[in-house]
Design a protein around this motif. Structure first.
Motif, short mmCIF file in Angstrom:
data_model
loop_
_atom_site.label_atom_id
_atom_site.label_comp_id
_atom_site.label_asym_id
_atom_site.label_seq_id
_atom_site.Cartn_x
_atom_site.Cartn_y
_atom_site.Cartn_z
N GLU A 117 0.83 -1.21 0.00
CA GLU A 117 0.00 0.00 0.00
C GLU A 117 0.87 1.25 0.00
OE1 GLU A 117 -3.21 0.16 -0.47
OE2 GLU A 117 -3.18 -2.03 -0.64
N ARG A 118 0.37 2.28 -0.67
CA ARG A 118 1.10 3.54 -0.73
C ARG A 118 1.01 4.31 0.57
NH1 ARG A 118 0.44 6.81 -6.37
NH2 ARG A 118 1.75 5.39 -7.54
N GLU A 165 5.70 4.38 -13.12
CA GLU A 165 4.83 3.77 -12.11
C GLU A 165 3.98 2.65 -12.72
OE1 GLU A 165 2.67 6.68 -9.81
OE2 GLU A 165 4.44 7.93 -9.56
N SER A 223 3.79 -3.02 -8.57
CA SER A 223 2.41 -2.90 -9.03
C SER A 223 1.80 -4.25 -9.37
CB SER A 223 2.34 -1.97 -10.24
OG SER A 223 2.91 -2.59 -11.36
N LYS A 231 0.14 -1.52 -4.98
CA LYS A 231 0.13 -0.20 -5.61
C LYS A 231 1.57 0.16 -5.99
CE LYS A 231 -4.16 1.60 -5.08
NZ LYS A 231 -4.76 0.70 -4.16
#
Lengths: 383, 592, 178
Positions: free
Chosen positions: B148-149, B237, B243, B247
């Motif tokens: 998670e970011r 990204e 990813s 995320k």
């Protein structure tokens, strides 16, 4: 405490006199636990001098760990003591968690504790076989090793490997219990319990064993602290000291058990203490299977392990392994690598200072039995 | 001695006839436990060759080797090869695998008299255990990676709509460290970034809290970091290895974090850009990101750089095309002012071909870099589009950026699905209009950044997809126009490409708007080049043909930015400028 | 508890530092020449009867070895680490073999692994783990294990690895960027 101990090693004897003969007991010898050797000087069949030689298993773990990142050490430490890898995994992780300030989830504590007690039982079973073997009863060895294998089967299910579990990792454990584990574990406990009663019949109530073990290698009460004796060796001398009780870790505070002691402090009483501790293991494992939570988190996320830095600090964590006080001293310096790790194994003193002292005056045939009764693992001496 | 002690040992006979627990291989085999850590299995189509398994392996048992997989953005093409002479089956490689391709089977027996065979590439070399269902798979609740970011503070939609203030607040120290910690330093993103920035290196600088080093790393490949930290299309990204399971890293925002922490006045001291004069002159046409990037790298080499810019200020589309809630002017100035401070000569409001002849520039300089951008809006090519209430998206954005109210009215239609359309729509929202976006294809076909589409939706821009404008007619009110549009049906083109929208004549709609903004694309204006030069430069699909160093067929002319590359985004223009500077330096050095 | 202990010890010894890690563990620093007396005091009068281990750690950047004597008090269940910093040059320390039986083994190990001499310690010059070792004491931080291995052992043939950053540059964008 007796302040008059002379701790100097026994003096050399005059080999040229022709009265003595020097023999090597090990490093390959069925009565040796692991690879180490005793350099024995005999007068007749009585031992007058002994030097313990180690180094056959030196792999430089403490140095290796200084070159590996924190996560990379986790699969390494289990190799330090082959029959009891779990204690290394637990203490390494506990030390790292202490220094990094990581709180372990409740379920992980139970799983760790279950793992440790299963390991203790497995290790004791192997030791029990060795002890029987050293006193001439190899049949029992086959039974106990088979039963240890049942426990290894459980480990295989629980951790993915039989010997080097690599299960307890910094932050918690790697996986929850597989389905149906409890039932299978209880079945094994039943088998082990049955075996223990058989061993009681065949070994502990065995005239030959009693004859040879009673009075062999007595650790006098004043030797205990002076020689740093810990674990069952110490408890057989009447000291009710057990890290699980004295400085409780994991979930031991929530479990019912008493510290087992004896008074004879000889090879026989040490066997009895360990025998009773095996029953205690079975009881602890049953308690844990009964009481442990069945779900929840089992691992606290750590910082990214590929570049995990831990602030400078030092700590000493310890646990009661089958042989006594097993401890990890860890020093960090803020980098991605540990500054210093020291692994404190009880055999360090049991197999050298204590052994060299106890063996004097013993009979050559009893050396193996004496050594096994101290329950030493050379790898934790050399690391 | 008790009699019992003599008799009881004979109890051992009781187990004499028991079956042993060992098994007799190969007659009977015993499979490993369900989660046994046996031999490796790698799904090589899922694997992206990130080398994390190699990095974490404490035994150096893993090599990354070339296979028949090609290197491409997001996949190095390398695959792990295991040396079972060193492997200890700890499964750290499985635990860390960010693509989830690696696991272990429960097979544990492998007999061979050739020791070299124990070195193998799972998934490439055929092995019998690939079909095993059982084996060690990382438990979903056990994760070494952070998926998670770190949270980013943003203005609420309501707040954002009230003004042209920047929506994204930028990371604070804790957030940046937490986000930087997620990076696994696999280097996969570097190939994807058009400027090939040293992304893992500057993220590491953040982790180590050495932001000055971070700034130096940024400027090695990109002098527009404050800008790119905000509005970059961040294709890095999209290809971030994390990813695959989580995320992607917020690479763009981490870049912005570095720049945000360092005041502009410290740049010179930190970057130590010395510009030792070499006596050569280079002219640049267009002060957009491409031109200014070239100016920076040329100036560092000691060239005398003159930049010709038609507008009042430098920045090109970054200033006149990107609204300030995405890129505030002062941040763009931070980038541009530093470049100019190195001694670049700026000629503002100088239209090449009108105020100064292109050939004069060419004759007076050793080389010329053209980066004029695409600033001519494309026509809708429908009847009635010359109606005064039909304006281009670029015009709306230009007016807004120049401080003029574009007066879009209360009810606005935006035609198009690209970033300009999104920007025009969101700007109109900020002027208080109700906005409807008409796009001829489906939402998933929109060329705009998904983030922009998401934010436009949040700002209550109304999206009507599969809507094809047919004609525009005057309304009763001269300040309004009526658009006729028809619903489209998506039809497979039969060639495996994206479906084409086909107008359905029976499903027509009409609607009246105060302003109809057309934003369906733009092209370049090359009228300043003479006929012969234009022919020599070779245009293809309205873009100039150039090589990797932006060279054209005319030795001293280099071209980059939107007029040369296909993707037409800021970071590609910046990369073009950098490569042109290298190309120009090579060209001039060789000429001497 | 530990504060009171510190108070009592400070009457006789120069304690240079004390860190309390948790309720069961503390570390204190003492000068080299006071160590033996301090350990005696702790053992005979403060209940720290058990010696867990003696180790050194190499603080090469300070040109010092840090010795740690880990003691345990069975009554208060308290671990106390006593630190002594000694110089790395001609490193030498007083032997405490008269205090605990296992001490001389630790001192023998420290001599072998760090080159710290304990002049009065019995058998201190005998090999412990490393029979026939002729290099620098290997636990010192300037002993490079990788270099040693490269000099003394060969790698097996057939291993080669590629670095993905370089591979991707060569395969995808050989002519772009720096």
């Amino acid at each position: 405490m007796n302040l008059t101990h002379d701790f100097s090693p026994t003096p050399e004897v005059d080999l040229a006199s022709g009265k003595y003969v020097k023999i090597w007991h090990g490093p390959q010898h069925p009565g040796i636990t692991g690879n180490m050797s005793l350099e024995l000087t005999l007068c007749g069949d009585e031992i007058v001098n002994c030097k313990t030689h180690v180094g056959y298993l030196h792999r430089g773990f403490e140095k290796l760990m200084e070159r590996r990142t924190y996560i990379q050490n986790f699969p390494l430490v289990c190799r330090i003591a082959v029959p009891e890898p779990t204690f290394n995994e637990y203490l390494y992780s506990a030390g790292i968690e202490d220094l990094a300030g990581i709180e372990v989830p409740e379920l992980a504590k139970w799983l760790r504790c279950l793992n440790l007690e299963l390991m203790r039982l497995g290790s004791f079973l192997m030791w029990l076989g060795g002890a029987s073997g050293a006193f001439g009863m190899s049949t029992v060895y086959q039974w106990t090793v088979t039963h240890r294998d049942y426990i290894l089967d459980l480990f295989e299910e629980m951790t993915g490997a039989r010997i080097y579990h690599m299960y307890i990792s910094p932050g918690g454990v790697r996986a929850p219990l597989p389905d149906g584990f409890k039932d299978r574990c209880l079945m094994v406990m039943k088998k082990v319990e049955k075996l223990l009663y058989e061993v009681e019949t065949t070994v502990l109530n065995n005239a030959v064993f009693k004859k040879r073990a009673i009075g062999l290698g007595v650790i006098s009460s004043d030797m205990v602290d002076a020689y740093g004796v810990t674990g069952p060796n110490q408890r057989a001398a009447g000291y009710a000291r057990d890290t699980r009780k004295d400085s409780p870790y994991l979930v031991y505070e929530q479990l019912d058990f008493d510290v087992i002691t004896a008074t004879g402090s000889d090879a026989f009483d040490r066997t009895i203490v360990r025998y009773q501790e095996m029953h205690q293991c079975v009881s602890l494992i049953r308690q844990m299977l009964d009481r442990m939570p069945t779900d929840g988190a089992f691992h606290t996320p750590t910082p990214n392990v590929l570049h995990w830095k831990i602030p400078a600090g030092e700590t000493y964590v310890k646990a009661e392994c089958t042989r006594g006080e097993y401890g990890y001293y860890i020093e960090t310096d803020g980098s991605e690598y540990v500054r210093r790790v020291h692994i404190r194994g009880p055999s360090y003193t049991h197999a050298i200072a204590v052994m060299e002292k106890l063996v004097i005056g013993a009979n050559i045939a009893d050396v193996a039995g004496l050594m096994v009764s101290l329950h030493t693992y050379p790898p934790e001496i050399e690391r | 001695m008790k009699l019992k002690d003599v008799i009881s040992p004979f109890y051992v006979w009781q187990r004499a006839f028991e079956k042993p627990y060992t098994n007799t291989k190969p007659i009977d085999t015993r499979p490993g436990a369900d989660a046994y850590r046996g031999f490796h299995v790698n799904d090589i189509d899922k694997c992206v060759g990130c080398s994390s398994c190699q990095t974490i392996c404490q035994n150096h048992a893993i090599d990354m080797v070339t296979t028949d997989k090609n290197s491409m953005p997001g996949d190095s093409g390398l695959r792990p090869r295991f040396d079972y002479g060193r492997c200890c089956w700890c499964a750290l490689c499985v635990d860390i695998c960010p693509s989830g391709s690696l696991h272990m089977s429960n097979e544990y027996a492998w007999v061979s008299d050739d020791p070299d065979s124990f070195r193998f590439t799972p998934g490439v070399d055929e092995k019998p255990w690939y079909q095993h269902e059982q084996g060690y798979h990382r438990d979903p609740n056990y994760n070494l990676l952070k998926l998670e970011r770190a949270e980013m503070d943003m203005l609420s939609t309501e707040e954002g709509l009230k003004s042209f203030d920047e929506v994204v607040s930028g990371y604070n120290h804790e957030q940046a460290i937490a986000e930087a910690d997620r990076c696994i330093e696999c280097n996969i993103c570097i190939a994807t970034c058009p400027a090939h920035m040293d992304i893992p290196d500057y993220i590491k600088a953040i982790r180590e809290q050495d932001l000055e080093e971070g700034l130096r790393i940024l400027y090695k490949t990109n002098p527009f970091s404050a800008t790119c930290g905000r509005i970059c299309t961040h294709r890095c990204e999209d290809d971030c290895t994390i990813s695959h399971l989580g995320k992607p890293l917020a690479i763009r925002w981490l870049k912005r974090y570095i720049i945000d922490q360092i005041p502009a006045e410290n740049f010179a001291r930190i970057l130590q850009d010395s510009c030792e004069e070499n006596g050569k002159k280079v002219a640049i046409v267009g002060a957009g990101p491409g031109g200014m990037s070239a100016a920076y790298y040329l100036r560092k080499q000691g060239y005398r750089v003159s930049v010709y810019e038609a507008n009042k200020r430098a920045g090109g589309m970054l200033r006149y095309g990107v609204p300030t809630y995405r890129l505030p002017d002062d941040q763009l100035d931070k980038d541009i002012d530093y470049i100019i401070s190195l001694g670049v000569t700026m000629h503002y409001e100088t239209k090449v071909g009108i105020d100064i002849e292109f050939n004069t520039i060419l004759d007076n300089n050793d080389a010329v870099f053209l980066s004029t951008g695409l600033n001519v809006p494309s026509n809708l090519r429908i009847t009635g589009e010359e109606h005064p209430r039909v304006v281009s998206g670029l015009q709306v954005l230009f007016d807004t950026a120049s401080g003029n109210n574009p007066n879009v009215g209360q009810k606005v239609a935006v035609i198009g699905g690209g970033n300009v359309a999104m920007d025009a729509a969101r700007v109109s929202r900020r002027f208080g209009a109700d906005v409807t976006v008409l796009y001829r294809r489906r939402l998933e076909d929109m060329p705009a950044d998904p983030e922009e589409i998401k934010e436009a939706t949040e700002e209550h821009c109304h999206f009507v997809t599969q809507a094809i404008p047919v004609k525009i007619v005057p309304a009763d009110n001269p300040n309004q126009a009526i658009i006729h549009w028809g619903e489209a049906e998506m039809v497979d083109d039969g060639k495996g490409g994206r479906p084409r929208p086909i107008l359905q004549d029976d499903k027509m709609h009409t609607e009246t708007y105060d302003t109809i903004i057309s934003a369906i694309g733009q092209s370049g204006d090359y009228s300043f080049l003479s006929e012969s030069i234009r022919n020599d430069l070779s245009l293809k699909w309205h873009k100039f043909e150039v090589d990797d160093r932006q060279r054209t067929r005319i030795g001293n002319i280099f071209i980059g930015g939107d007029v040369a590359n296909e993707v037409a985004d800021a970071v590609s223009a910046i990369a073009d400028g950098h490569n042109a500077a290298i190309g120009i330096h090579q060209y001039i050095s060789e000429k001497v | 508890m530990i504060e009171a202990l510190k108070q009592r010890l400070s009457e006789h010894f120069q304690l240079t530092n004390l860190t309390i890690k948790n309720a069961g563990l503390a570390f204190l620093w003492v000068e080299k020449h006071e160590l033996e007396m301090l350990l005696r005091q702790l053992r005979d009068f403060e209940g720290y009867t058990h010696l867990s281990f003696i180790i050194a750690s190499d603080h090469i950047e300070k040109n010092q070895f840090k010795l740690t004597y880990m003691l345990h008090n069975y009554d208060t269940k308290h671990d106390l680490g006593v630190h002594v910093d000694i110089s790395r040059v001609n490193a030498s320390m007083h032997s405490i073999h008269p205090l605990w039986a296992q001490a001389w083994t630790y001192q023998r190990e420290l001599k072998e692994m760090y080159g710290i001499d304990f002049p009065e310690s019995p058998r201190v010059d005998e090999d412990f783990c490393l029979e026939g070792w002729d290099d620098m004491p290997p636990m010192r931080r300037d002993f490079d294990t990788v270099k040693y291995c490269e000099e003394h052992f060969d790698d097996r043939d057939g291993r080669a690895t590629e670095e993905n950053r370089q591979t991707m540059k060569v395969n995808i964008y050989p002519e772009r960027g720096e």
